[in-house]
Motif scaffolding. Structure first.
Motif, PDB file in Angstrom:
ATOM      1  N   MET A   1      37.775  45.817  35.864  1.00 19.29           N
ATOM      2  CA  MET A   1      38.046  45.256  37.329  1.00 19.29           C
ATOM      3  C   MET A   1      38.012  45.959  38.284  1.00 19.29           C
ATOM      4  O   MET A   1      38.356  45.837  39.682  1.00 19.29           O
ATOM      5  N   ARG A   4      36.351  44.376  42.084  1.00 23.38           N
ATOM      6  CA  ARG A   4      36.631  43.403  42.076  1.00 23.38           C
ATOM      7  C   ARG A   4      37.972  43.138  43.131  1.00 23.38           C
ATOM      8  O   ARG A   4      39.416  43.373  42.602  1.00 23.38           O
ATOM      9  N   SER A   5      37.682  42.445  43.894  1.00 19.71           N
ATOM     10  CA  SER A   5      38.807  42.058  44.416  1.00 19.71           C
ATOM     11  C   SER A   5      39.716  41.184  44.082  1.00 19.71           C
ATOM     12  O   SER A   5      39.339  40.228  43.448  1.00 19.71           O
ATOM     13  N   LEU A   6      40.924  40.814  44.171  1.00 21.35           N
ATOM     14  CA  LEU A   6      41.647  40.093  43.039  1.00 21.35           C
ATOM     15  C   LEU A   6      42.421  38.519  44.242  1.00 21.35           C
ATOM     16  O   LEU A   6      43.258  39.016  45.248  1.00 21.35           O
ATOM     17  N   LYS A   8      46.470  37.387  45.770  1.00 17.77           N
ATOM     18  CA  LYS A   8      47.448  37.456  45.112  1.00 17.77           C
ATOM     19  C   LYS A   8      48.111  36.300  45.237  1.00 17.77           C
ATOM     20  O   LYS A   8      48.127  35.490  46.259  1.00 17.77           O
TER      21      LYS A   8
END
Length: 364
Positions: A1, A4-6, A8
């Motif tokens: 991960m 990598r932008s998650l 929310k």
């Protein structure tokens, strides 16, 4: 991960979803230490080498409360100067923290009773070690004395020996009146964990700006641990307004002009005060040497009860003032006055005080 932008699922920040008001269109980023750009701008102006060591908040009063929460458990204590401004004791009470006082001594000028501080720390070390911080006001209010170089050296050594932090309130530092040589800020002190407090209330002569800051310094390991905990406190409150942060460049640009304006006023009024006291034929009022700040202490004959004096000012002239006991002066006969009023008003203030003193002397 990594990288990598998650997304929310629980993001409840309305500015992340196109719901920001037009007057504040930018996305709000919760930054516990204060907005990064504002901290960088401030650090450059005040000479702080590392903006990450700064915490922006609404006032030095708030800074005291945060630091008492950081350093103390309920029932612990901080050391604070006497005479001194009563704000510290009030904030400590709200925080469940005790205040033990060390003395400032006057003998032509004010000095810290460092020997007393050493005794208090030594006695505390033999018990349950309740003292967690030493508060220094540099320069103090209302006595106006800076921490002298030799005093600073000794208290830094004591705080290192007994493992307590220094909280240095330096809001008046830039306003010199009759200083001795060698004064310097505690901000940036490296030998012991130090929290230096400052703000625009005094630097900009703008208490309504509501910008204060804490600069953390000291041994790297101590600073790291303190900031890890202080971040939690700051994250709980997130006090710095975006409106204020956006105005920081404009306010920083006014610092020198505002300082010069205030410095000119207080220097003029102190000179006028000395002249008026010297010209007073009764000659029973004098001013205690103030090295820095905006306020001075007048000393009048001790047989004049301070409450009676202030009551007389109210009834006879429509004036009022702060008697010495308000600051825990240990004897009678003191009155604090501000050096900030416009010259004509300041001279009138002094004239009224001298006239009132004459009234009490004539009554003997």
């Amino acid at each position: 991960m990594q990288g990598r932008s998650l997304v929310k699922l629980n993001d409840s920040n309305p500015t992340s979803h196109g719901l920001a008001p037009q007057v504040l269109p930018t996305r709000y980023l919760a930054q516990p230490r204060g907005q990064e750009t504002a901290r960088e701008q401030l650090a450059q102006v005040i000479g702080c080498p590392d903006p990450s060591r700064l915490y922006l908040l609404s006032s030095t009063s708030q800074a005291y409360a945060w630091l008492m929460a950081l350093l103390c458990d309920p029932g612990d204590a901080v050391l604070a100067p006497k005479p001194g401004y009563p704000l510290i004791k009030s904030i400590a009470q709200f925080s469940g923290v005790n205040v033990e006082t060390y003395h400032l001594r006057f003998d032509g000028s004010w000095t810290m009773d460092v020997a007393q501080i050493e005794r208090m720390l030594a006695d505390d070390a033999h018990g349950d070690s309740k003292i967690k911080a030493l508060i220094v006001i540099n320069p103090n209010n209302p006595t106006g004395q800076y921490v002298k170089p030799e005093e600073r050296e000794r208290i830094v050594e004591l705080c290192r020996r007994y493992d307590i932090a220094i909280i240095a309130d330096e809001v008046f530092f830039d306003y010199a009146l009759e200083p001795f040589e060698g004064n310097r800020r505690f901000a940036g002190e490296r030998q012991v964990l130090t929290f230096a407090l400052d703000g625009f209330s005094k630097r900009l002569a703008a208490p309504h700006a509501k910008v204060g800051w804490i600069e953390v310094s000291g041994p790297s390991q101590d600073v790291e641990e303190a900031q890890r905990r202080l971040d939690v406190i700051a994250d709980d409150f997130l006090p710095m307004s975006e409106f204020i942060a956006e105005r920081m460049p404009d306010m920083l640009a006014e610092l020198n002009t505002q300082h010069d304006l205030v410095q000119q006023r207080i220097s003029r009024n102190l000179d006028s005060l000395h002249a008026m006291l010297e010209a007073d034929d009764l000659g029973v009022v004098n001013v205690l040497r103030a090295e820095g700040g905006w306020n001075v202490l007048l000393r009048m004959p001790s047989f004049i009860d301070e409450n009676d004096f202030v009551t007389y000012l109210i009834n006879q002239y429509g004036y009022t003032g702060q008697p010495g006991y308000f600051f825990d002066m240990e004897s009678n006969g003191y009155l604090a006055i501000s050096l900030l009023p416009e010259p004509e008003q300041f001279d009138e203030n002094v004239r009224v005080v001298l006239e009132a003193v004459r009234h009490f002397v004539d009554e003997i």
